[in-house]
Design an enzyme around this catalytic site. Structure first.
Site, PDB file in Angstrom:
ATOM      1  N   HIS A 152      -8.549  -6.229   8.146  1.00 21.80           N
ATOM      2  CA  HIS A 152      -8.628  -5.976   6.602  1.00 21.80           C
ATOM      3  C   HIS A 152      -9.839  -5.198   6.176  1.00 21.80           C
ATOM      4  O   HIS A 152     -11.076  -5.794   6.616  1.00 21.80           O
ATOM      5  CB  HIS A 152      -8.042  -6.711   5.589  1.00 21.80           C
ATOM      6  CG  HIS A 152      -6.403  -6.920   5.866  1.00 21.80           C
ATOM      7  ND1 HIS A 152      -6.017  -7.899   6.510  1.00 21.80           N
ATOM      8  CD2 HIS A 152      -5.510  -6.296   5.016  1.00 21.80           C
ATOM      9  CE1 HIS A 152      -4.597  -7.731   6.685  1.00 21.80           C
ATOM     10  NE2 HIS A 152      -4.339  -6.789   5.564  1.00 21.80           N
ATOM     11  N   LYS A 205     -10.844  -7.631   0.428  1.00 19.94           N
ATOM     12  CA  LYS A 205      -9.385  -8.487   0.256  1.00 19.94           C
ATOM     13  C   LYS A 205     -10.101  -9.829  -0.111  1.00 19.94           C
ATOM     14  O   LYS A 205     -11.115 -10.366   0.301  1.00 19.94           O
ATOM     15  CB  LYS A 205      -8.920  -8.614   1.608  1.00 19.94           C
ATOM     16  CG  LYS A 205      -7.553  -9.188   1.588  1.00 19.94           C
ATOM     17  CD  LYS A 205      -6.693  -8.893   2.890  1.00 19.94           C
ATOM     18  CE  LYS A 205      -5.402  -9.830   2.647  1.00 19.94           C
ATOM     19  NZ  LYS A 205      -4.592  -9.529   1.783  1.00 19.94           N
TER      20      LYS A 205
HETATM   21  N1  LIG Z   1       2.591  -6.429  -0.070  1.00 19.62           N
HETATM   22  C1  LIG Z   1       1.781  -5.372   0.319  1.00 19.62           C
HETATM   23  O1  LIG Z   1       2.646  -4.586   1.336  1.00 19.62           O
HETATM   24  C2  LIG Z   1       0.680  -5.464   0.113  1.00 19.62           C
HETATM   25  C3  LIG Z   1      -0.101  -6.217  -0.685  1.00 19.62           C
HETATM   26  N2  LIG Z   1      -1.321  -5.993  -1.186  1.00 19.62           N
HETATM   27  C4  LIG Z   1      -1.760  -7.217  -1.800  1.00 19.62           C
HETATM   28  O2  LIG Z   1      -1.916  -6.537  -3.181  1.00 19.62           O
HETATM   29  C5  LIG Z   1      -2.569  -7.067  -4.047  1.00 19.62           C
HETATM   30  C6  LIG Z   1      -3.643  -5.853  -4.852  1.00 19.62           C
HETATM   31  O3  LIG Z   1      -4.417  -5.205  -3.690  1.00 19.62           O
HETATM   32  P1  LIG Z   1      -5.292  -4.096  -3.810  1.00 19.62           P
HETATM   33  O4  LIG Z   1      -4.603  -3.206  -4.985  1.00 19.62           O
HETATM   34  O5  LIG Z   1      -5.986  -3.709  -2.516  1.00 19.62           O
HETATM   35  O6  LIG Z   1      -6.161  -4.783  -4.689  1.00 19.62           O
HETATM   36  P2  LIG Z   1      -7.407  -4.232  -5.778  1.00 19.62           P
HETATM   37  O7  LIG Z   1      -8.490  -5.236  -5.979  1.00 19.62           O
HETATM   38  O8  LIG Z   1      -7.742  -2.687  -5.569  1.00 19.62           O
HETATM   39  O9  LIG Z   1      -6.484  -4.006  -7.189  1.00 19.62           O
HETATM   40  C7  LIG Z   1      -6.121  -5.424  -7.851  1.00 19.62           C
HETATM   41  C8  LIG Z   1      -5.995  -4.834  -9.169  1.00 19.62           C
HETATM   42  O10 LIG Z   1      -5.543  -5.990  -9.969  1.00 19.62           O
HETATM   43  C9  LIG Z   1      -6.370  -5.899 -11.116  1.00 19.62           C
HETATM   44  N3  LIG Z   1      -6.255  -7.027 -11.986  1.00 19.62           N
HETATM   45  C10 LIG Z   1      -6.825  -8.102 -11.864  1.00 19.62           C
HETATM   46  N4  LIG Z   1      -6.475  -9.301 -12.703  1.00 19.62           N
HETATM   47  C11 LIG Z   1      -5.504  -8.616 -13.370  1.00 19.62           C
HETATM   48  C12 LIG Z   1      -4.962  -9.120 -14.636  1.00 19.62           C
HETATM   49  N5  LIG Z   1      -5.092 -10.315 -15.211  1.00 19.62           N
HETATM   50  N6  LIG Z   1      -3.735  -8.292 -15.192  1.00 19.62           N
HETATM   51  C13 LIG Z   1      -3.641  -7.091 -14.698  1.00 19.62           C
HETATM   52  N7  LIG Z   1      -4.588  -6.469 -13.463  1.00 19.62           N
HETATM   53  C14 LIG Z   1      -5.200  -7.545 -12.975  1.00 19.62           C
HETATM   54  C15 LIG Z   1      -7.625  -5.396 -11.185  1.00 19.62           C
HETATM   55  O11 LIG Z   1      -8.175  -4.694 -12.208  1.00 19.62           O
HETATM   56  C16 LIG Z   1      -7.282  -4.543  -9.885  1.00 19.62           C
HETATM   57  O12 LIG Z   1      -7.268  -3.167 -10.633  1.00 19.62           O
HETATM   58  C17 LIG Z   1      -3.510  -8.266  -3.283  1.00 19.62           C
HETATM   59  O13 LIG Z   1      -3.212  -9.545  -3.412  1.00 19.62           O
HETATM   60  C18 LIG Z   1      -3.340  -7.712  -1.919  1.00 19.62           C
HETATM   61  O14 LIG Z   1      -3.420  -8.721  -0.803  1.00 19.62           O
HETATM   62  C19 LIG Z   1      -2.097  -5.013  -0.697  1.00 19.62           C
HETATM   63  C20 LIG Z   1      -1.652  -4.008   0.021  1.00 19.62           C
HETATM   64  C21 LIG Z   1      -0.246  -3.981   0.457  1.00 19.62           C
HETATM   65  O1  LIG Z   2      -5.120  -6.729   0.730  1.00 19.78           O
HETATM   66  C1  LIG Z   2      -4.191  -5.918   1.509  1.00 19.78           C
HETATM   67  O2  LIG Z   2      -4.967  -4.724   1.621  1.00 19.78           O
HETATM   68  C2  LIG Z   2      -3.142  -6.390   2.141  1.00 19.78           C
HETATM   69  N1  LIG Z   2      -2.652  -7.460   1.840  1.00 19.78           N
HETATM   70  C3  LIG Z   2      -1.272  -7.799   2.482  1.00 19.78           C
HETATM   71  C4  LIG Z   2      -1.346  -8.746   3.290  1.00 19.78           C
HETATM   72  O3  LIG Z   2      -2.170  -9.770   2.777  1.00 19.78           O
HETATM   73  O4  LIG Z   2      -0.710  -9.272   4.499  1.00 19.78           O
HETATM   74  C5  LIG Z   2      -0.531  -6.699   3.322  1.00 19.78           C
HETATM   75  C6  LIG Z   2      -1.345  -5.789   3.933  1.00 19.78           C
HETATM   76  O5  LIG Z   2      -1.828  -6.137   5.063  1.00 19.78           O
HETATM   77  C7  LIG Z   2      -2.413  -4.785   2.965  1.00 19.78           C
END
Ligand SMILES: NC(=O)C1=CN([C@@H]2O[C@H](COP(=O)(O)OP(=O)(O)OC[C@H]3O[C@@H](n4cnc5c(N)ncnc54)[C@H](O)[C@@H]3O)[C@@H](O)[C@H]2O)C=CC1
Ligand SMILES: O=C(O)C1=N[C@H](C(=O)O)C[C@H](O)C1
Length: 267
Positions: free
Chosen positions: A156, A160
């Site tokens: 990743h 992350k």
């Molecule tokens: N299930 C999936 O397919 C995927 C899951 N993820 C997960 O999604 C989450 C977010 O990932 P990204 O967008 O890459 O991270 P990022 O760091 O770009 O975005 C996280 C956002 O959450 C906001 N945030 C933090 N605390 C907050 C609060 N108390 N209230 C509201 N907003 C708040 C931050 O300001 C930031 O804009 C991570 O846990 C990641 O592992 C990421 C990509 C795919």
């Molecule tokens: O943080 C990410 O970017 C992602 N998080 C998810 C995970 O922890 O598996 C999904 C994807 O891999 C992207």
């Protein structure tokens, strides 16, 4: 049919931005508000980069957001700590969570399941919304019936927060459900430098790579006498996750328990 009213938590994040756009473009959804940790009292179009999204209030307090928004679904794309809080609070208010945020513990998942069942409302937690990644997990589970020696390598971007990734943990759990209990590697194996063999989930080793330039990638390696099978998935952008977010919003409306993993809802 009335539109599904959606709140997005974490709208300014990498995933949040794509989700705001996806919900905005889908006629069956209405983005009713966003939950951020900044910009309380503003409108979303007051924030740089969001000018085209009008009439969408920004809240920083989850309870106020839920009380005022009259939403059906809250999509959480934040951090493990806040994602857990948002999911529980949302369930308490009768708003169905769709959670992409990863890094929840087993105890937290159990608590969320219990709460969803008590409230009799749906909740979807999907460690990976990309259809290809879900297939990679399912194919790995199939392969594990025939190949018992398995190492998981997830790669990743370096922003992350959680390691191993939610996808890697879910993959190991799905494999464990079909694989006979097995400790990987030599029985007398010793790490001369701690961590060299990665994390151990049910005897499988999981290795987490973090590098700028990467998005989200995983390969599951199956070794056997004279052969190696590698099952790999790559997400090259965050739009790869959006069909899964859309499917989850549509599905969560019609269920009354926790669904953990998209493999439980794609045919
Ligand atoms: N299930 C999936 O397919 C995927 C899951 N993820 C997960 O999604 C989450 C977010 O990932 P990204 O967008 O890459 O991270 P990022 O760091 O770009 O975005 C996280 C956002 O959450 C906001 N945030 C933090 N605390 C907050 C609060 N108390 N209230 C509201 N907003 C708040 C931050 O300001 C930031 O804009 C991570 O846990 C990641 O592992 C990421 C990509 C795919
Ligand atoms: O943080 C990410 O970017 C992602 N998080 C998810 C995970 O922890 O598996 C999904 C994807 O891999 C992207």
């Amino acid at each position: 049919m009335s539109k599904i009213r959606v709140i997005i938590a974490g709208p300014r994040g990498k995933m949040g931005k794509s989700a705001v756009n996806m919900v905005h473009l889908n006629e069956q959804f209405e983005l009713v508000s966003v939950l951020d940790h900044k910009h309380d009292g503003k409108m979303l179009n007051d924030i740089d980069g969001f000018e085209k999204y009008t009439d969408i209030p920004v809240f920083t307090n989850i309870e106020e957001c839920l009380q005022k928004s009259k939403a059906d679904v809250l999509v959480d794309l934040t951090t493990p700590e806040f994602g857990y809080l948002h999911t529980k609070t949302s369930l308490q208010y009768g708003v169905r969570p769709v959670v992409g945020t990863t890094g929840f513990t087993k105890t937290q998942l159990d608590e969320i399941k219990q709460l969803a069942e008590e409230k009799e409302i749906g909740c979807i937690i999907a460690p990976n919304f990309a259809i290809g990644a879900v297939l990679m997990m399912k194919f790995s589970q199939m392969a594990a019936k025939y190949f018992h020696n398995i190492e998981i390598i997830e790669l990743h971007h370096d922003q992350k927060l959680d390691a191993p990734s939610g996808t890697a943990v879910k993959t190991a759990e799905m494999i464990s459900a079909v694989r006979k209990k097995k400790e990987q590697g030599h029985p007398n194996e010793k790490e001369t430098i701690s961590g060299a063999r990665g994390a151990n989930i049910d005897g499988m080793h999981v290795h987490s790579v973090r590098l700028p330039g990467l998005i989200a990638h995983q390969q599951v390696m199956f070794g056997s006498e004279g052969e190696l099978l590698t099952i790999r998935h790559d997400s090259y952008n965050r739009d790869s996750f959006m069909s899964g977010v859309k499917l989850s919003i549509e599905t969560v409306i019609n269920v009354s328990t926790l669904i953990y993993g998209l493999e439980n809802i794609i045919e």
